[in-house]
Design a protein around this motif. Structure first.
Motif, PDB file in Angstrom:
ATOM      1  N   HIS A  92     -23.430  45.701 -16.380  1.00 46.08           N
ATOM      2  CA  HIS A  92     -22.590  45.953 -17.554  1.00 46.08           C
ATOM      3  C   HIS A  92     -23.127  45.271 -18.817  1.00 46.08           C
ATOM      4  CE1 HIS A  92     -19.827  47.771 -14.777  1.00 46.08           C
ATOM      5  NE2 HIS A  92     -19.668  46.638 -14.123  1.00 46.08           N
ATOM      6  N   THR A  93     -24.193  44.489 -18.683  1.00 46.88           N
ATOM      7  CA  THR A  93     -24.838  43.866 -19.839  1.00 46.88           C
ATOM      8  C   THR A  93     -26.033  44.732 -20.224  1.00 46.88           C
ATOM      9  OG1 THR A  93     -24.104  41.621 -19.303  1.00 46.88           O
ATOM     10  CG2 THR A  93     -26.086  41.822 -20.648  1.00 46.88           C
ATOM     11  N   ILE A  94     -25.925  45.394 -21.381  1.00 46.06           N
ATOM     12  CA  ILE A  94     -26.919  46.397 -21.783  1.00 46.06           C
ATOM     13  C   ILE A  94     -27.257  46.247 -23.260  1.00 46.06           C
ATOM     14  CG2 ILE A  94     -27.440  48.875 -21.862  1.00 46.06           C
ATOM     15  CD1 ILE A  94     -25.159  49.287 -19.841  1.00 46.06           C
ATOM     16  N   LYS A 149     -31.557  42.799 -18.328  1.00 44.67           N
ATOM     17  CA  LYS A 149     -31.691  43.168 -16.915  1.00 44.67           C
ATOM     18  C   LYS A 149     -31.804  41.939 -16.031  1.00 44.67           C
ATOM     19  CE  LYS A 149     -33.706  47.675 -17.890  1.00 44.67           C
ATOM     20  NZ  LYS A 149     -34.943  48.491 -17.973  1.00 44.67           N
ATOM     21  N   ALA A 150     -32.376  40.865 -16.565  1.00 45.68           N
ATOM     22  CA  ALA A 150     -32.538  39.631 -15.785  1.00 45.68           C
ATOM     23  C   ALA A 150     -31.208  38.944 -15.499  1.00 45.68           C
ATOM     24  CB  ALA A 150     -33.475  38.666 -16.514  1.00 45.68           C
ATOM     25  N   ALA A 177     -38.638  43.850 -24.556  1.00 47.82           N
ATOM     26  CA  ALA A 177     -38.459  42.452 -24.144  1.00 47.82           C
ATOM     27  C   ALA A 177     -36.975  42.086 -24.104  1.00 47.82           C
ATOM     28  CB  ALA A 177     -39.205  41.525 -25.099  1.00 47.82           C
ATOM     29  N   ILE A 178     -36.222  42.569 -25.107  1.00 55.58           N
ATOM     30  CA  ILE A 178     -34.779  42.285 -25.138  1.00 55.58           C
ATOM     31  C   ILE A 178     -34.083  42.951 -23.958  1.00 55.58           C
ATOM     32  CG2 ILE A 178     -32.649  42.571 -26.458  1.00 55.58           C
ATOM     33  CD1 ILE A 178     -34.386  42.511 -29.010  1.00 55.58           C
TER      34      ILE A 178
END
Length: 541
Positions: free
Chosen positions: A234-236, A228-229, A222-223
């Motif tokens: 670069h946000t992982i 991904k949304a 879920a996190i």
């Protein structure tokens, strides 16, 4: 209240003084209570070791005459741990501050977090200015959001700040944060995120395979969905095991084949660039190659980036087989693993040219660059400097700033970093070693030239338009990331800002830098005759 203190309250009033710290909320399930919410705070764990109050006072409970400098250092401690390193490059408008002092550091942290305004104010008297308790509690309210009673405010109108005042505010802040965490947790179950909670409950209680489900995987999944949304590659989010591998890969030597990699989407594992002189480069691996299988194991959407890396890494002397997709071609490589050392800079004299190959903006690369320029000064007859940033995926922003400071006039902006609510100008520190009046300057770049490399090329073109850039279009990464670690061993890399070139404030995120002379690397010529046609163009232009 004297005029100096009025100025201090002004700089606090004109700031956005409320920022909620990151929290970790863990949903646990059990037979007795299906929806227990457990709140963890890093603050409480740190508190057991040494409180902020004890850090500031060195545990002296009888301390007297706490100056304004100490007060601001105290407030900054509440935000220091969660503040990205980029705060160091904020250009303060305050005067009368000793460069490099703890006071300067604390002001930068508070400005970065929008707790105080960055005013043109002389703070040279801050060391000898002492607040009474009432003024201190007022500041605490404005900066930390902590409340205080009218009785305490009135009784503190003449009383000087002591150890217990600091302790009271710190404890109040912890209570305040825990209250916010509780309210957020309640909202998570019964407020705007009601659907999420209901879906989770339905899955673990009613799904056909509910006995086989791993609840931790559901939460981590879920996190990952949240990250991904954002539509930002670069946000992982890294679950505990992956986080350990990811963080350990950021520094030091390692055993493997030597590549920079990324996973732009599930199931797609791409080589960003091979590390120069690595086994991968020697074998012919190129930036942009997609790995589709490792030792016969096909890569699918079920495999994480760190899992695939673990297949490729291994002891020096052993071999790994890679199946690569390059355009429409399918290629196979057998590569012998070695101990890979991340060399930052390699230099070479070629005729009347001096070539500086920067492999990455790693720690101390600016110092190595200074050594390279001093090496150049010892050589007579050199007319051209070629800085090769091909396959350089970036690194530390401060190292790029240091290198730019060797060319850009002192005090001029070398890059501009824009945050959601503020903007920071990173100024040149000066310290020129060579003059560009004496040399031509040429940059080499390709599609794997990214981030800090693009900052250097873009800003140098801003200030020195006659500079030539040769190669292919750069990657186009104009964003800044921070890493947040959590108590369960997981971590979260997320975008905090976008950067722009120093003079023209040109953004390159998703756009890249177009070279003055566009020329593709001739792979066949390089492989068969060891001739680098891009470098040859830079030498002859």
């Amino acid at each position: 209240m004297n005029n100096f203190l009025k100025i201090i309250f002004t700089l606090v009033l004109f700031s956005s003084f409320w920022t909620v710290n990151a929290v970790q909320i863990e949903i646990q399930t059990g037979t007795e209570q299906q929806n227990e919410i457990k709140i963890k705070t890093t603050t409480n764990e740190k508190q057991k070791k040494e409180s902020i109050t004890d850090q500031i006072t060195k545990g002296n409970k009888k301390i007297e005459n706490i100056s304004l400098v100490t007060v601001f250092e105290y407030f900054s401690k509440f935000f220091e741990e969660k503040t990205p390193e980029s705060y160091k490059y904020i250009s303060l408008n305050f005067t009368g501050i000793e460069p490099g002092s703890e006071f300067e550091k604390s002001l930068k942290i508070l400005v970065y977090n929008n707790k105080i305004a960055n005013l043109k104010t002389n703070l040279s008297k801050a060391e000898t200015t002492y607040l009474n308790s009432a003024a201190f509690y007022e500041l605490a309210y404005r900066i930390l959001g902590t409340g205080y009673s009218q009785e305490r405010k009135e009784s503190g109108s003449t009383k000087k700040i002591d150890y217990y005042d600091l302790e009271i505010i710190e404890e109040s802040y912890i209570v305040l944060k825990n209250k916010e965490l509780y309210e957020r947790a309640i909202e998570m179950n019964t407020g705007t995120n009601e659907v999420f909670g209901e879906v989770y409950e339905t899955i673990i209680n009613e799904h056909f395979d509910k006995e086989k489900l791993d609840k931790n995987k559901l939460i981590y999944g879920a996190i990952e969905g949240l990250t991904k949304a954002t539509n930002d590659k670069h946000t992982i989010y890294f679950p505990p095991t992956e986080s350990k591998d990811f963080l350990s890969s950021l520094s030091g030597d390692f055993e493997g084949i030597g590549t920079y990699v990324e996973m732009p989407e599930p199931g797609k594992f791409v080589i960003s660039a091979p590390i120069p002189d690595s086994p991968a480069e020697k074998a012919g691996i190129k930036g942009g190659d997609e790995v589709i299988a490792v030792d016969g194991k096909e890569i699918t959407k079920e495999h994480s980036q760190l899992e695939i890396i673990s297949w490729i890494k291994g002891k020096a002397g052993t071999e790994v087989n890679l199946k690569i997709k390059r355009g429409s071609e399918i290629l196979e490589f057998k590569i012998k693993r070695e101990m890979v050392h991340l060399k930052s800079i390699k230099t070479e004299f070629n005729g009347n040219s001096f070539i500086i190959k920067i492999n990455g903006f790693n720690e101390n690369v600016a110092k190595e660059f200074v050594d390279a320029l001093n090496e150049l000064k010892q050589k007579i007859g050199i007319k051209k400097i070629i800085i090769d940033l091909r396959d350089n995926g970036g690194g530390y922003l401060n190292e790029a700033v240091e290198i730019l400071s060797l060319f850009v006039p002192k005090g001029k902006p070398v890059t501009v970093v824009k945050y959601p609510k503020s903007e920071g100008n990173y100024l040149s520190k000066g310290g020129s070693i060579v003059s560009l009046d004496d040399y031509e300057l040429v940059f080499l770049q390709n599609g794997s030239t990214a981030s800090a490399s693009e900052i250097v090329i873009g800003t140098m073109k801003d200030y020195f338009p006659k500079i030539k850039v040769i190669g292919t279009k750069s990657y186009g990464k104009g964003s800044v990331q921070a890493i947040k670690e959590f108590s369960d061993g997981s971590s979260f890399k997320y975008t905090t800002a976008k950067w722009f070139t120093g003079r023209s404030k040109t953004g390159i995120d998703g756009v890249g830098i177009t070279p003055d002379v566009e020329i593709e690397l001739d792979e066949t010529l390089l492989k068969e005759k060891k001739i680098d046609n891009q470098l040859e163009k830079a030498l002859s232009i």
